[in-house]
Design a protein around this motif. Structure first.
Motif, mmCIF file in Angstrom:
data_model
loop_
_atom_site.group_PDB
_atom_site.id
_atom_site.type_symbol
_atom_site.label_atom_id
_atom_site.label_comp_id
_atom_site.label_asym_id
_atom_site.label_seq_id
_atom_site.Cartn_x
_atom_site.Cartn_y
_atom_site.Cartn_z
ATOM 1 N N HIS A 133 0.865 -1.190 0.000
ATOM 2 C CA HIS A 133 0.000 0.000 0.000
ATOM 3 C C HIS A 133 0.896 1.233 0.000
ATOM 4 O O HIS A 133 1.380 1.659 1.049
ATOM 5 C CB HIS A 133 -0.930 -0.001 1.211
ATOM 6 C CG HIS A 133 -1.988 1.063 1.142
ATOM 7 N ND1 HIS A 133 -1.721 2.397 1.378
ATOM 8 C CD2 HIS A 133 -3.318 0.997 0.842
ATOM 9 C CE1 HIS A 133 -2.824 3.102 1.244
ATOM 10 N NE2 HIS A 133 -3.813 2.277 0.917
ATOM 11 N N ILE A 134 1.119 1.798 -1.182
ATOM 12 C CA ILE A 134 1.998 2.956 -1.339
ATOM 13 C C ILE A 134 1.157 4.149 -1.784
ATOM 14 O O ILE A 134 0.653 4.164 -2.912
ATOM 15 C CB ILE A 134 3.097 2.684 -2.385
ATOM 16 C CG1 ILE A 134 3.887 1.426 -2.026
ATOM 17 C CG2 ILE A 134 4.028 3.886 -2.506
ATOM 18 C CD1 ILE A 134 4.825 0.967 -3.129
ATOM 19 N N PRO A 135 0.959 5.143 -0.927
ATOM 20 C CA PRO A 135 0.189 6.330 -1.341
ATOM 21 C C PRO A 135 0.865 7.035 -2.518
ATOM 22 O O PRO A 135 2.094 7.043 -2.632
ATOM 23 C CB PRO A 135 0.207 7.214 -0.084
ATOM 24 C CG PRO A 135 0.556 6.296 1.044
ATOM 25 C CD PRO A 135 1.435 5.239 0.460
ATOM 26 N N PHE A 136 0.064 7.613 -3.388
ATOM 27 C CA PHE A 136 0.625 8.352 -4.515
ATOM 28 C C PHE A 136 1.583 9.443 -4.039
ATOM 29 O O PHE A 136 2.556 9.766 -4.720
ATOM 30 C CB PHE A 136 -0.496 8.994 -5.337
ATOM 31 C CG PHE A 136 -1.237 8.025 -6.226
ATOM 32 C CD1 PHE A 136 -0.847 6.703 -6.321
ATOM 33 C CD2 PHE A 136 -2.322 8.450 -6.972
ATOM 34 C CE1 PHE A 136 -1.520 5.809 -7.144
ATOM 35 C CE2 PHE A 136 -3.004 7.570 -7.804
ATOM 36 C CZ PHE A 136 -2.607 6.248 -7.885
ATOM 37 N N SER A 137 1.298 10.010 -2.867
ATOM 38 C CA SER A 137 2.131 11.100 -2.356
ATOM 39 C C SER A 137 3.549 10.642 -2.028
ATOM 40 O O SER A 137 4.453 11.466 -1.889
ATOM 41 C CB SER A 137 1.493 11.717 -1.109
ATOM 42 O OG SER A 137 1.321 10.733 -0.094
ATOM 43 N N ASP A 138 3.752 9.320 -1.901
ATOM 44 C CA ASP A 138 5.087 8.790 -1.601
ATOM 45 C C ASP A 138 5.873 8.440 -2.860
ATOM 46 O O ASP A 138 7.029 8.024 -2.767
ATOM 47 C CB ASP A 138 4.981 7.546 -0.712
ATOM 48 C CG ASP A 138 4.749 7.900 0.753
ATOM 49 O OD1 ASP A 138 4.842 9.097 1.090
ATOM 50 O OD2 ASP A 138 4.480 6.981 1.550
ATOM 51 N N VAL A 139 5.247 8.567 -4.025
ATOM 52 C CA VAL A 139 5.959 8.296 -5.280
ATOM 53 C C VAL A 139 6.760 9.542 -5.641
ATOM 54 O O VAL A 139 6.200 10.612 -5.868
ATOM 55 C CB VAL A 139 4.982 7.938 -6.415
ATOM 56 C CG1 VAL A 139 5.754 7.691 -7.714
ATOM 57 C CG2 VAL A 139 4.165 6.705 -6.043
#
Length: 220
Positions: A133-139
């Motif tokens: 579960h990787i939030p878009f904000s962490d990309v």
């Protein structure tokens, strides 16, 4: 990284939902049959599972090597027996690893409305929890580049191989500066491509779907 192409998240714009972005992508020059939308997520195979025959062959070589060496060598100095033990172990270990990866299935990257996830096709194991579960904000960045690998044989000869990959770099919580320094980021996965053009196109498509970065005017 040589010959890399980078699209930065700083140019994000609001261009609708994931489904709307995927429809736009399908009508563009960057559409790729490797990307499919099912239910509410877009999926692409990041890493293909090894073929069953590769694992079976490596395991068979390890077993047959053991049988051959033990029947041919009945006595000798300790180094010979170390060799007899290590070589089959290496082949058997590689075979078991390949079989495990085969039965887990392909590794998929799924793009959901607000987050990414990595998942094996046939198993819940083998993926770190932080990559489920990787939030878009962490990309941080999505990069298309050449990966150069050097290897050497026991006789001293060396080989160089070049592959085209698209890498997803995400925020590293252990390194707060990773938001501005990509060298400190975690690489979630590499998506291999047969050509530089396809790798660039996948990077552009992922930036569009994940970060909302507008597609380039044309595929170069």
């Amino acid at each position: 990284m040589s010959g890399q192409v980078v699209w930065d998240a700083s140019s994000d714009v609001d261009i609708g939902s994931l489904r709307e972005r995927f429809r736009i992508l399908e009508r563009s020059n960057f559409a790729n049959p490797r990307m499919t939308m099912q239910n509410d997520s877009v999926g692409i195979v990041a890493v293909r599972a090894p073929a069953l025959i590769m694992g079976v062959a490596s395991l068979a070589v390890g077993i047959l090597t053991t049988l051959f060496l033990t029947t041919q060598v009945t006595s000798g100095p300790d180094p010979i027996w170390i060799f007899i033990i290590l070589v089959p172990l290496l082949f058997c270990g590689a075979g078991l690893f390949l079989l495990r990866q085969h039965f887990r299935g392909d590794k998929w990257l799924f793009i959901n409305e607000n987050h990414l996830e990595l998942r094996h096709e046939k198993s819940e194991k083998g993926i770190p929890e932080r990559y489920k579960h990787i939030p878009f904000s962490d990309v941080i960045k999505i990069i298309s580049h050449e990966r150069i690998t050097h290897s050497s044989d026991s006789d001293g000869s060396s080989q160089t191989s070049v592959s085209q990959v698209t890498s997803l770099l995400v925020y590293n919580s252990d390194e707060p500066e990773s938001r501005t320094n990509q060298e400190l980021c975690h690489c979630v996965t590499d998506i291999g491509s047969p050509t530089r053009e396809e790798s660039d196109a996948i990077a552009a498509a992922l930036n569009f779907l994940i970060l909302g970065t507008p597609l380039p005017s044309s595929a170069e």
